[in-house]
Write an enzyme that holds these catalytic residues in place. Structure first.
Site, mmCIF file in Angstrom:
data_model
loop_
_atom_site.group_PDB
_atom_site.id
_atom_site.type_symbol
_atom_site.label_atom_id
_atom_site.label_comp_id
_atom_site.label_asym_id
_atom_site.label_seq_id
_atom_site.Cartn_x
_atom_site.Cartn_y
_atom_site.Cartn_z
ATOM 1 N N LYS A 168 1.983 9.866 -11.903
ATOM 2 C CA LYS A 168 2.065 10.594 -10.634
ATOM 3 C C LYS A 168 3.104 9.946 -9.728
ATOM 4 C CE LYS A 168 -0.266 10.113 -6.758
ATOM 5 N NZ LYS A 168 0.832 10.393 -5.815
ATOM 6 N N GLY A 219 2.442 0.046 -5.119
ATOM 7 C CA GLY A 219 2.341 0.630 -3.781
ATOM 8 C C GLY A 219 1.792 -0.396 -2.819
ATOM 9 N N SER A 220 1.164 0.082 -1.765
ATOM 10 C CA SER A 220 0.724 -0.839 -0.714
ATOM 11 C C SER A 220 -0.546 -1.589 -1.128
ATOM 12 C CB SER A 220 0.468 -0.057 0.570
ATOM 13 O OG SER A 220 -0.563 0.869 0.343
ATOM 14 N N THR A 223 -3.743 0.504 -0.483
ATOM 15 C CA THR A 223 -4.071 1.478 -1.539
ATOM 16 C C THR A 223 -4.516 0.745 -2.804
ATOM 17 O OG1 THR A 223 -2.415 2.960 -0.608
ATOM 18 C CG2 THR A 223 -3.220 3.504 -2.793
ATOM 19 N N GLY A 224 -3.904 -0.411 -3.074
ATOM 20 C CA GLY A 224 -4.279 -1.192 -4.249
ATOM 21 C C GLY A 224 -5.769 -1.536 -4.234
ATOM 22 N N GLU A 241 0.866 -3.761 -8.533
ATOM 23 C CA GLU A 241 2.044 -4.393 -7.920
ATOM 24 C C GLU A 241 2.054 -3.954 -6.472
ATOM 25 O OE1 GLU A 241 3.733 -6.609 -9.270
ATOM 26 O OE2 GLU A 241 3.538 -6.302 -11.428
ATOM 27 N N CYS A 275 9.821 -4.183 -2.059
ATOM 28 C CA CYS A 275 8.671 -5.092 -2.020
ATOM 29 C C CYS A 275 9.141 -6.538 -2.036
ATOM 30 C CB CYS A 275 7.728 -4.806 -3.180
ATOM 31 S SG CYS A 275 8.531 -4.830 -4.775
ATOM 32 N N GLU A 373 4.356 -6.953 6.797
ATOM 33 C CA GLU A 373 5.454 -6.492 5.946
ATOM 34 C C GLU A 373 6.161 -5.363 6.698
ATOM 35 O OE1 GLU A 373 4.346 -4.145 2.475
ATOM 36 O OE2 GLU A 373 6.015 -5.008 1.379
HETATM 37 P P1 NAD Z 1 1.216 3.838 -0.986
HETATM 38 O O1 NAD Z 1 0.208 2.853 -1.400
HETATM 39 O O2 NAD Z 1 1.009 4.614 0.244
HETATM 40 O O3 NAD Z 1 1.449 4.936 -2.124
HETATM 41 C C1 NAD Z 1 1.806 4.600 -3.435
HETATM 42 C C2 NAD Z 1 1.303 5.687 -4.369
HETATM 43 O O4 NAD Z 1 -0.125 5.735 -4.314
HETATM 44 C C3 NAD Z 1 1.786 7.083 -4.038
HETATM 45 O O5 NAD Z 1 2.052 7.773 -5.248
HETATM 46 C C4 NAD Z 1 0.570 7.703 -3.343
HETATM 47 O O6 NAD Z 1 0.518 9.104 -3.472
HETATM 48 C C5 NAD Z 1 -0.573 7.060 -4.090
HETATM 49 N N1 NAD Z 1 -1.834 6.978 -3.369
HETATM 50 C C6 NAD Z 1 -2.036 7.047 -2.026
HETATM 51 N N2 NAD Z 1 -3.356 6.896 -1.746
HETATM 52 C C7 NAD Z 1 -3.994 6.713 -2.930
HETATM 53 C C8 NAD Z 1 -5.347 6.457 -3.305
HETATM 54 N N3 NAD Z 1 -6.326 6.365 -2.400
HETATM 55 N N4 NAD Z 1 -5.630 6.293 -4.610
HETATM 56 C C9 NAD Z 1 -4.662 6.350 -5.542
HETATM 57 N N5 NAD Z 1 -3.358 6.590 -5.253
HETATM 58 C C10 NAD Z 1 -3.023 6.764 -3.959
HETATM 59 O O7 NAD Z 1 2.568 3.003 -0.953
HETATM 60 P P2 NAD Z 1 3.996 3.512 -0.509
HETATM 61 O O8 NAD Z 1 3.956 3.655 0.980
HETATM 62 O O9 NAD Z 1 4.415 4.676 -1.347
HETATM 63 O O10 NAD Z 1 4.916 2.265 -0.924
HETATM 64 C C11 NAD Z 1 5.170 1.212 -0.074
HETATM 65 C C12 NAD Z 1 4.389 -0.012 -0.466
HETATM 66 O O11 NAD Z 1 4.567 -0.293 -1.841
HETATM 67 C C13 NAD Z 1 4.833 -1.277 0.238
HETATM 68 O O12 NAD Z 1 3.710 -2.008 0.683
HETATM 69 C C14 NAD Z 1 5.558 -2.072 -0.828
HETATM 70 O O13 NAD Z 1 5.606 -3.447 -0.627
HETATM 71 C C15 NAD Z 1 4.820 -1.677 -2.037
HETATM 72 N N6 NAD Z 1 5.657 -1.866 -3.244
HETATM 73 C C16 NAD Z 1 5.338 -2.882 -4.100
HETATM 74 C C17 NAD Z 1 6.117 -3.113 -5.203
HETATM 75 C C18 NAD Z 1 5.799 -4.220 -6.174
HETATM 76 O O14 NAD Z 1 6.286 -4.187 -7.289
HETATM 77 N N7 NAD Z 1 4.995 -5.197 -5.825
HETATM 78 C C19 NAD Z 1 7.224 -2.310 -5.451
HETATM 79 C C20 NAD Z 1 7.506 -1.280 -4.567
HETATM 80 C C21 NAD Z 1 6.697 -1.064 -3.464
#
Ligand code: NAD
Length: 473
Positions: A168, A219-220, A223-224, A241, A275, A373
């Site tokens: 996704k 992602g964030s 959310t993780g 990640e 990130c 961040e």
């Molecule tokens: P996000 O967590 O908002 O979204 C990431 C993904 O998760 C999207 O596809 C979103 O639709 C999905 N999502 C949202 N809510 C969800 C839920 N409850 N359950 C499952 N999936 C859900 O993050 P973002 O705003 O898209 O990305 C920015 C963040 O990602 C920053 O904090 C950044 O540091 C982090 N990031 C980390 C890495 C890494 O490798 N460590 C790389 C890139 C980005």
């Protein structure tokens, strides 16, 4: 405006319900993608499950060939793909090119990874061997900052390990991923790779789906945590990640002129939405004034604008929510009277989610702009005195993704690196990830690792088979 379809079971499909995707430079719609829910997810997971029964029996060589086909499809269509990526993500063309070619390179490199059996015991009593078996159907969830790199770093190891995947993309940046889906439709066996789009609400449905065996998420951190909770219902395997607040430490022997430009890009590449961007730069007090002035002077030569225009160095923030978050952090810095070396003006109104390059001059350690961040074109420079003090300040974070040390004395750099609580530390470079080295966060920056053999293992279970040699049967 083009409609992009989903890849389910080897076919490009839509359900007649659409999500619009904006160009952050113009705020105009650039494309539409299907808005999926449970029904579409169920068919994608069922297709992945069916495909798994065959795919898991393929040889590493067969899987390598398919993955190399993905790499070739991306590379051959790179010109089209990088332009599309800029139009939905906002990053300058040069950086979009790097992402597209980088993703193709990563796929080609990781196609060669193999997990060999390990002999635990081989004597007169018994032969004990560990083999790695694929976990099954993987759910991949990807953010908007590097949509293609992140998609490939989930699809490729899943396939190499013998898993199938339902991926996704972020609802903000699904277009290039779906164009790649179309390009690889006939390269990958039907059902092995499925790509479906939807709002954030599709994410928890993936996390909790009873027929998905593993979640790989970027992602964030917020959310993780939800993913970890959602996946706990049936103890799915997870790789997370997450966010970072990476510190760069510049020692007094660093050459001011040489490092200024590199430090700038370590922070402002992809408009700071990385990130592993340097999000806190600690400079030794002896060179602080000279280096901070050199960075600010370089910053003034960089053009902020539409990523599709030649000469743009920093594009817009990818989406409105993040744009407002970054403006709020800058407002907080203004409200607290922190000093700006560049940027910091009030909301630059107009079309596009542009934030001027913003560099802060030695804000306090507990300033929001330091502790949080930023994920935008904002960088705090801070003064330090002793190495012990700066190590403590760098480690004073719930995050632990990466960091860097800049010094002519590389032994000293390594000594400091070994005391930093992060998954990666670079000496005299930044953002260099190897397809063969594990990449993962300590503390709240992640769980598990991607890349390399360690990353590949996360898509497998160990299975130990022992044969008793002196058995009385
Ligand atoms: P996000 O967590 O908002 O979204 C990431 C993904 O998760 C999207 O596809 C979103 O639709 C999905 N999502 C949202 N809510 C969800 C839920 N409850 N359950 C499952 N999936 C859900 O993050 P973002 O705003 O898209 O990305 C920015 C963040 O990602 C920053 O904090 C950044 O540091 C982090 N990031 C980390 C890495 C890494 O490798 N460590 C790389 C890139 C980005």
């Amino acid at each position: 405006m083009t409609d992009y379809k989903n890849l389910i079971d080897g076919k490009m499909v839509d359900n007649g319900q659409w999500l619009e995707v904006l160009n952050p430079a113009t705020e105009q719609v650039v494309g539409r993608v299907p808005s999926c829910g449970k029904e579409e997810l169920d068919s994608a997971v069922a297709a992945a499950r069916r495909a798994f029964t065959q795919w898991k029996k393929t040889t590493p060589e067969e899987r390598q060939k398919v993955v190399q086909g993905i790499a070739a499809a991306i590379k051959e269509n790179a010109d089209e793909l990088y332009r599309l990526l800029t139009s939905e993500q906002g990053k300058p063309h040069t950086q979009a090119q790097q992402e597209i070619y980088g993703a193709a390179g990563l796929a080609a490199a990781q196609s060669t990874l193999t997990l060999d059996d390990v002999i635990n015991q081989d004597d007169d009593t018994r032969l004990s061997r560990t083999r790695r078996v694929p976990v099954g159907v993987v759910g991949g969830i990807v953010p908007w900052n590097f949509p293609i790199m992140m998609a490939i770093q989930k699809i490729v190891p899943a396939l190499v390990a013998g898993c199938t995947i339902v991926l996704k993309p972020s609802p903000f940046t699904p277009l290039t991923t779906l164009r790649i889906a179309e390009l690889i439709k006939d390269v990958v066996p039907a059902g092995t790779v499925n790509i479906i789009t939807g709002e954030d609400t599709l994410g928890p449905l993936i996390t909790e789906h009873p027929d998905i065996d593993k979640i790989t998420f970027t992602g964030s951190t917020a959310t993780g945590k939800k993913i970890m909770e959602g996946a706990s219902g049936d103890l799915k395997r997870i790789t997370l990640e997450l966010g970072g607040n990476d510190a760069s430490i510049v020692l007094p022997d660093a050459d001011v002129e040489k490092v200024a430009e590199q430090l700038f890009w370590s922070s402002f590449s992809n408009a700071g939405q990385v990130c592993i961007a340097a999000k806190r730069i600690y400079i030794h007090k002896d060179i602080y004034d000279d280096l901070s002035q050199a960075i600010a002077a370089y910053a003034k030569t960089v053009v902020v604008g539409d990523g599709s225009q030649q000469g743009t160095g920093v594009g817009p923030i990818q989406n409105k929510k993040q744009y407002e978050r970054v403006l709020d952090l800058i407002q907080d810095a203004r409200d607290n009277g922190y000093k700006f070396l560049t940027g910091g003006e009030k909301d630059p109104s107009g079309t596009g989610y542009y934030v001027p390059i913003t560099i802060l001059d030695n804000p306090p350690e507990d300033a929001r702009i330091v502790a949080e961040e930023q994920f935008g074109p904002v960088m705090p420079l801070m003064k330090f005195d002793t190495v012990d003090e700066v190590i403590e300040r760098a480690n004073n974070s719930e995050y632990g993704l990466a960091g860097a040390v800049w010094t002519k004395d590389t032994d000293k750099g390594v000594e400091i690196a070994e005391q930093l609580e992060t998954g990666t530390v670079w000496i005299n470079e930044f953002m260099q990830l190897s397809p063969f080295a594990p990449f993962g966060g300590h503390k709240q920056s992640g769980f598990g690792a991607e890349y390399g053999i360690d990353g590949l293992k996360e898509f497998t279970y160990p299975q130990v088979i022992t044969v008793k040699r002196d058995a009385a049967v």
